[in-house]
Structures are given as structure tokens and as C-alpha cells.
Design an enzyme around this catalytic site. Structure first.
Site, short mmCIF file in Angstrom:
data_model
loop_
_atom_site.label_atom_id
_atom_site.label_comp_id
_atom_site.label_asym_id
_atom_site.label_seq_id
_atom_site.Cartn_x
_atom_site.Cartn_y
_atom_site.Cartn_z
N GLY A 58 -22.88 -18.30 38.58
CA GLY A 58 -21.72 -18.63 39.40
C GLY A 58 -21.23 -17.53 40.32
O GLY A 58 -20.60 -17.80 41.34
N ASP A 117 -17.51 -15.24 38.04
CA ASP A 117 -16.93 -16.16 39.01
C ASP A 117 -15.51 -16.56 38.62
O ASP A 117 -14.60 -16.50 39.42
CB ASP A 117 -17.83 -17.40 39.20
CG ASP A 117 -18.18 -18.11 37.89
OD1 ASP A 117 -17.78 -17.63 36.80
OD2 ASP A 117 -18.86 -19.15 37.94
N ASP A 120 -11.86 -18.73 32.58
CA ASP A 120 -11.33 -20.01 32.14
C ASP A 120 -10.87 -19.85 30.69
O ASP A 120 -9.71 -19.51 30.44
CB ASP A 120 -12.42 -21.08 32.32
CG ASP A 120 -11.94 -22.47 31.96
OD1 ASP A 120 -10.76 -22.63 31.64
OD2 ASP A 120 -12.75 -23.41 32.00
N LYS A 148 -7.90 -18.94 36.00
CA LYS A 148 -7.11 -20.15 35.85
C LYS A 148 -5.78 -19.85 35.17
O LYS A 148 -5.72 -19.04 34.24
CB LYS A 148 -7.88 -21.18 35.02
CG LYS A 148 -8.97 -21.82 35.81
CD LYS A 148 -9.47 -23.10 35.17
CE LYS A 148 -10.66 -23.61 35.95
NZ LYS A 148 -11.34 -24.71 35.25
N PHE A 169 -10.42 -28.21 37.58
CA PHE A 169 -11.84 -27.96 37.72
C PHE A 169 -12.20 -27.88 39.20
O PHE A 169 -11.92 -28.79 39.98
CB PHE A 169 -12.67 -29.06 37.05
CG PHE A 169 -14.13 -28.70 36.98
CD1 PHE A 169 -14.59 -27.84 35.99
CD2 PHE A 169 -15.02 -29.17 37.92
CE1 PHE A 169 -15.93 -27.45 35.94
CE2 PHE A 169 -16.37 -28.80 37.88
CZ PHE A 169 -16.81 -27.94 36.89
N ASP A 176 -20.24 -24.47 40.23
CA ASP A 176 -20.96 -25.74 40.19
C ASP A 176 -20.30 -26.80 39.32
O ASP A 176 -19.47 -26.52 38.46
CB ASP A 176 -22.35 -25.50 39.59
CG ASP A 176 -22.27 -25.25 38.08
OD1 ASP A 176 -21.61 -24.27 37.69
OD2 ASP A 176 -22.81 -26.06 37.30
N ARG A 182 -22.78 -25.66 44.58
CA ARG A 182 -22.62 -24.20 44.68
C ARG A 182 -22.61 -23.72 46.13
O ARG A 182 -22.05 -22.69 46.45
CB ARG A 182 -23.76 -23.49 43.94
CG ARG A 182 -23.76 -23.67 42.43
CD ARG A 182 -24.73 -22.68 41.80
NE ARG A 182 -25.08 -23.04 40.43
CZ ARG A 182 -24.39 -22.69 39.35
NH1 ARG A 182 -23.29 -21.98 39.48
NH2 ARG A 182 -24.79 -23.04 38.15
P1 IMP Z 1 -15.08 -19.17 30.31
O1 IMP Z 1 -14.50 -20.42 29.70
O2 IMP Z 1 -14.02 -18.21 30.77
O3 IMP Z 1 -16.07 -18.55 29.35
O4 IMP Z 1 -15.87 -19.63 31.60
C1 IMP Z 1 -17.21 -19.91 31.47
C2 IMP Z 1 -17.90 -20.38 32.69
O5 IMP Z 1 -17.53 -21.73 32.87
C3 IMP Z 1 -17.60 -19.72 34.02
O6 IMP Z 1 -18.34 -18.54 34.24
C4 IMP Z 1 -18.02 -20.83 34.97
O7 IMP Z 1 -19.42 -20.78 35.18
C5 IMP Z 1 -17.67 -22.08 34.20
N1 IMP Z 1 -16.40 -22.65 34.66
C6 IMP Z 1 -15.17 -22.54 34.11
N2 IMP Z 1 -14.26 -23.22 34.83
C7 IMP Z 1 -14.92 -23.76 35.87
C8 IMP Z 1 -14.53 -24.59 37.01
O8 IMP Z 1 -13.35 -24.94 37.22
N3 IMP Z 1 -15.53 -24.94 37.85
C9 IMP Z 1 -16.84 -24.59 37.68
N4 IMP Z 1 -17.24 -23.81 36.66
C10 IMP Z 1 -16.30 -23.42 35.76
MG MG Z 2 -21.16 -23.29 35.59
#
Ligand code: IMP
Ligand code: MG
Length: 196
Positions: A58, A117, A120, A148, A169, A176, A182
Site C-alpha cells: 500500500g 500507508d 487502522d 483513521k 474505508f 486497495d 491502487r
Molecule cells: P492495520 O489495521 O493498522 O494493521 O492496517 C493494516 C492494513 O490494512 C493497512 O496497511 C492497509 O493495507 C489496510 N487498510 C486499512 N484500512 C484501509 C482502508 O481504509 N483502505 C484500504 N486499505 C486499508
Molecule cells: Mg490492503
């Protein structure tokens, strides 16, 4: 593809402006820190050396733009982390894909900048930061394009955030949905029909 877009959350011009601004801050901070470490403050531009660790996939577009504004000598080491989606729009844990990672065994003496990227749940960044810390870098900073506005993300410490966004999202500019979208130049939300 464009017909799937519901709203443009951050357009390409706002992204470009903010990425350049953030790069300026990162450069100034790193130079200041390394000059301090050097003692005599003579650490010139060309002496400053860093190791950039982008998390795939990402962050590829963000990193490509960011590094063109970082006039520092750098090595780029990729880290591939796969998230296991519950639904395709929610992460439920991540693992490092070792076979796709070109990280050296030790990071001793390296000033590392870890880049993702989006923050979340924060699981991915935490996993990657822990893995890097095991390799004992001289310093470790973290940078994300998006964060977020939700409790889990806000509680993960991160040094640089380009944009805080609502808990929605989004796709585009490297991000993606099922590996699509992307290549969109703006950061957008998708129409609900797309997820059905
Ligand atoms: P985490 O939940 O912080 O571990 O995020 C994990 C991964 O989920 C990120 O690096 C993104 O690749 C993907 N991700 C989280 N939120 C979004 C979104 O809103 N759109 C697209 N990908 C997301
Ligand atoms: Mg992803």
C-alpha cells in the site's frame, strides 16, 4: 473505475502539497538529530544517511513521491506484510512475508524510517516496528500517509502522519480494495454497490 467512486476525500493536489511539506519536516528532524549525535554539528547534507523501510504494497505510491523530496543518502529495504482480512475492508491481524523482504539481519548503526500507508487497527505498524527493533537500529522513526480517527489507531505512537481521516474505508494513491483501485491518483471512498 471512476464510476465506482463515491467521494474524493483528498485530491492529488492536496496530497502532493502535504507530502512535500512532511518530507521537509522529516529531513530537518533527521539532520538535526544526526548533527547532535555528531557532536560538532558539522554533519553535512551528504553525510546524513538513512534506511527507509516501506511496508508493501500500500505505501508504494506515497514512498515514491516522498523520497523525491528527501535529499538524503538512503538505502531502501522493503518489508512485505500481509494482512488477513475478515471482510475485505477490515484487517484481523498481520504477518511478515519473509520471502518478499530484503531486510538485512542487523540494522546496527542504521537510522531507520518505517513507512506505511494507513494506520487502522495499528497491528501492521506495531508488528513491523517490533521486527525492526529486534535488529537493533540506531534509531527508529515511523511515518504513515493516513491515520483513521478511531481509538486503536490514535493510541499507536507514530512520528509523522500526513493526514488524519474519518474512520471510513478508502482506496487510491496506493491503497486497495481486493487489490484494485491502487492506481487512482486521489484518495476516495467507493460506492456501496462495489462491496456487494
Ligand atoms: P492495520 O489495521 O493498522 O494493521 O492496517 C493494516 C492494513 O490494512 C493497512 O496497511 C492497509 O493495507 C489496510 N487498510 C486499512 N484500512 C484501509 C482502508 O481504509 N483502505 C484500504 N486499505 C486499508
Ligand atoms: Mg490492503
Amino acid at each position: 473505475m471512476d464510476q465506482d467512486i463515491a467521494t474524493v476525500l483528498i485530491d492529488r493536489h492536496a496530497i502532493a502539497t502535504r507530502v512535500a511539506e512532511l518530507a521537509g519536516r522529516i529531513t530537518a528532524d533527521i539532520r538535526a538529530d544526526l548533527a547532535k549525535e555528531d557532536g560538532d554539528g558539522r554533519n553535512s547534507e551528504k553525510d546524513v544517511e538513512i534506511t527507509l523501510v516501506p511496508i508493501l504494497s500500500g505505501s508504494f505510491m506515497f514512498v515514491a513521491d516522498l523520497i523525491r523530496h528527501l535529499p538524503l543518502r538512503m538505502q531502501i529495504r522493503m518489508l512485505a506484510v500481509s494482512s488477513y482480512p475478515g471482510k475485505a475492508t477490515e484487517t484481523e491481524g498481520s504477518t511478515v512475508k519473509r520471502e518478499l523482504t530484503n531486510l538485512p539481519e542487523t540494522l546496527a548503526g542504521c537510522h531507520v524510517l518505517l513507512i506505511d500507508d494507513i494506520l487502522d487497527s495499528g497491528g501492521t505498524l506495531k508488528l513491523a516496528a517490533d521486527l525492526l527493533r529486534e535488529r537493533e537500529p540506531a534509531s527508529l522513526r515511523t511515518c504513515v500517509l493516513l491515520r483513521k480517527k478511531r481509538d486503536t489507531a490514535m493510541h499507536v505512537p507514530v512520528d509523522y502522519v500526513a493526514f488524519d481521516i474519518p474512520d471510513e474505508f478508502i482506496v487510491g494513491y496506493g491503497l486497495d480494495y481486493n487489490d484494485f483501485y491502487r492506481n487512482l491518483p486521489d484518495i476516495v471512498t467507493l460506492r456501496p454497490e462495489v462491496f456487494q
